[in-house]
Design an enzyme around this catalytic site. Structure first.
Site, short mmCIF file in Angstrom:
data_model
loop_
_atom_site.label_atom_id
_atom_site.label_comp_id
_atom_site.label_asym_id
_atom_site.label_seq_id
_atom_site.Cartn_x
_atom_site.Cartn_y
_atom_site.Cartn_z
CG ASP A 81 -0.53 -0.35 2.50
OD1 ASP A 81 0.57 0.07 2.78
OD2 ASP A 81 -1.38 -0.91 3.13
CE LYS B 27 -7.83 1.15 3.06
NZ LYS B 27 -7.78 -0.20 3.57
CG MET C 209 -1.91 8.49 10.51
SD MET C 209 -1.20 9.35 9.13
CE MET C 209 -0.24 7.94 8.59
#
Lengths: 254, 254
Positions: free
Chosen positions: B40, B62, B175
């Protein structure tokens, strides 16, 4: 030990929880480049095979109760080697910044005029999770992951386990075998349900690792009955849905 | 994709937070043995160089807002490949059991009759700690280490940050850039002192990583002024001595 003209350097290296192939590629390179290797009790012998034949190897481990090399003497050894211009690899099991007493060793190297590099590693809790296929976070159910110790340093109060173990938390207790009853009863008294999933992972990340799966109310019994020994990680999970079940049951009882 | 006679296998591989030399030796071997590589967005291109030339490589990332490959479609792809007898390496940044959605992928592989292996990795918080020389535990001062997210999945409530951030805790927020104000105000409202040390580590574990050191009361301002971007880890430390200082100051004020 031969002095040389370079600036000395301390490299704190996370060696992961056991098996030598859980070292990072960077860790194997830094070990190979080192002139002095300081290693302790939980470092597997195969890890030392990454070292150069010319490197000096020094055991600086502390087993529980054996006295061993005291931290102050170790700090002094680091300072002396770094001042002599050596490239010193300090091998730590797991990750150097987790229960690694790293700050004191870094301070000793800096005070001796050396450089410091830190190579992160796989910490035991994550090897435990991988080995037993337990996700320590889970969408909507487990949003935070706590690493704590079952064994506080001499004279220190134990961590405040109860305040950390809220709905949505998975907690990993390092070296918790001797405190199994205390962990179990503290968490249950603070409202974690007795049927919350709990797993002992003995020698996480080693090829002879073993998982004993149980529930919180049987944590101490399971450790005893299955003769779980440190080094072991205890993973306790408090998914949000368990808290919701409990609230619904309490409402029904009223 | 060519079917073969072996039992299929899903290998979830923690690839660490960025730099390819932070993969474990085991991770590099498992990537080299794989017939299908699913990777990813946060996997660096150099990591794919460990793969065999014959392996099929499939991007399944994603990015925020781009739609990308949905998890259900990915689970289906895994099931199909495993049922066909392939050895599938699913590359995850960091560690697969930390915010990795691993359970769903494991379930898909098992349901398709496959085997599963999980290779742990260096999680971003520990690369952040190593890169900025911050111990996430500290004798007598920091006894527990919390990994949590600044960004809950769609519709989920954010983690209960305030209840986790007690004296003696170092917390890593993954994050967290978009939630900087909320993290700062929630923690300060719950009693964490504004001068508690706080560090943004952008692209932890990558060669272009950057640390912005500040205090809790300036966390959001610092992120803004220094243009901190995700992927970033925010480390906030609440040493026990800070709590004691605060209690002493409160007593004096009375």
């Amino acid at each position: 030990m031969i002095a040389n003209s370079h600036t000395g350097k301390l490299i704190l290296i996370g060696c992961g929880p056991g098996a030598a192939d859980l070292l990072t590629v960077r860790a194997t390179k830094r070990i190979a480049e080192a002139e002095l290797i300081l290693y302790d009790r939980l470092i597997e012998p195969e890890v030392l095979e990454f070292a150069s034949n010319d490197a000096e190897r020094l055991y600086v481990g502390k087993a529980p109760g054996d006295g061993g090399v005291q931290q102050a003497a170790l700090n002094e050894k680091i300072a002396e080697a770094v001042a002599a211009g050596l490239r010193v690899a300090r091998l730590k099991s797991g990750d150097p910044m987790v229960f690694g007493r790293a700050s004191e060793e870094i301070a000793a190297a800096i005070a001796a005029g050396g450089e410091v590099e830190i190579v992160p590693g796989v910490t035991a809790a994550l090897a435990a999770a991988a080995g037993s296929a337990i996700s320590v976070t889970e969408r909507a159910e487990l949003q935070s992951f706590v690493v704590t110790t079952g064994r506080a340093a001499d004279k220190d109060a134990p961590p405040d386990w109860a305040s950390l173990m809220k709905p949505g938390v998975c907690a990993a207790f390092y070296m918790g075998v001797g405190q199994a009853w205390r962990i179990q009863s503290t968490l249950m008294a603070s409202g974690v349900p007795g049927h919350a999933p709990a797993d002992w992972i003995e020698r996480a990340g080693c090829y002879d690792s073993r998982t004993v799966s149980t529930t919180l109310e049987r944590v101490a019994h399971a450790a005893d009955a299955e003769h779980v020994r440190n080094p072991a990680v205890l993973l306790v999970r408090f998914p949000k849905s368990l808290a919701a079940d409990k609230a619904a049951a309490a409402a029904q009882a009223r």
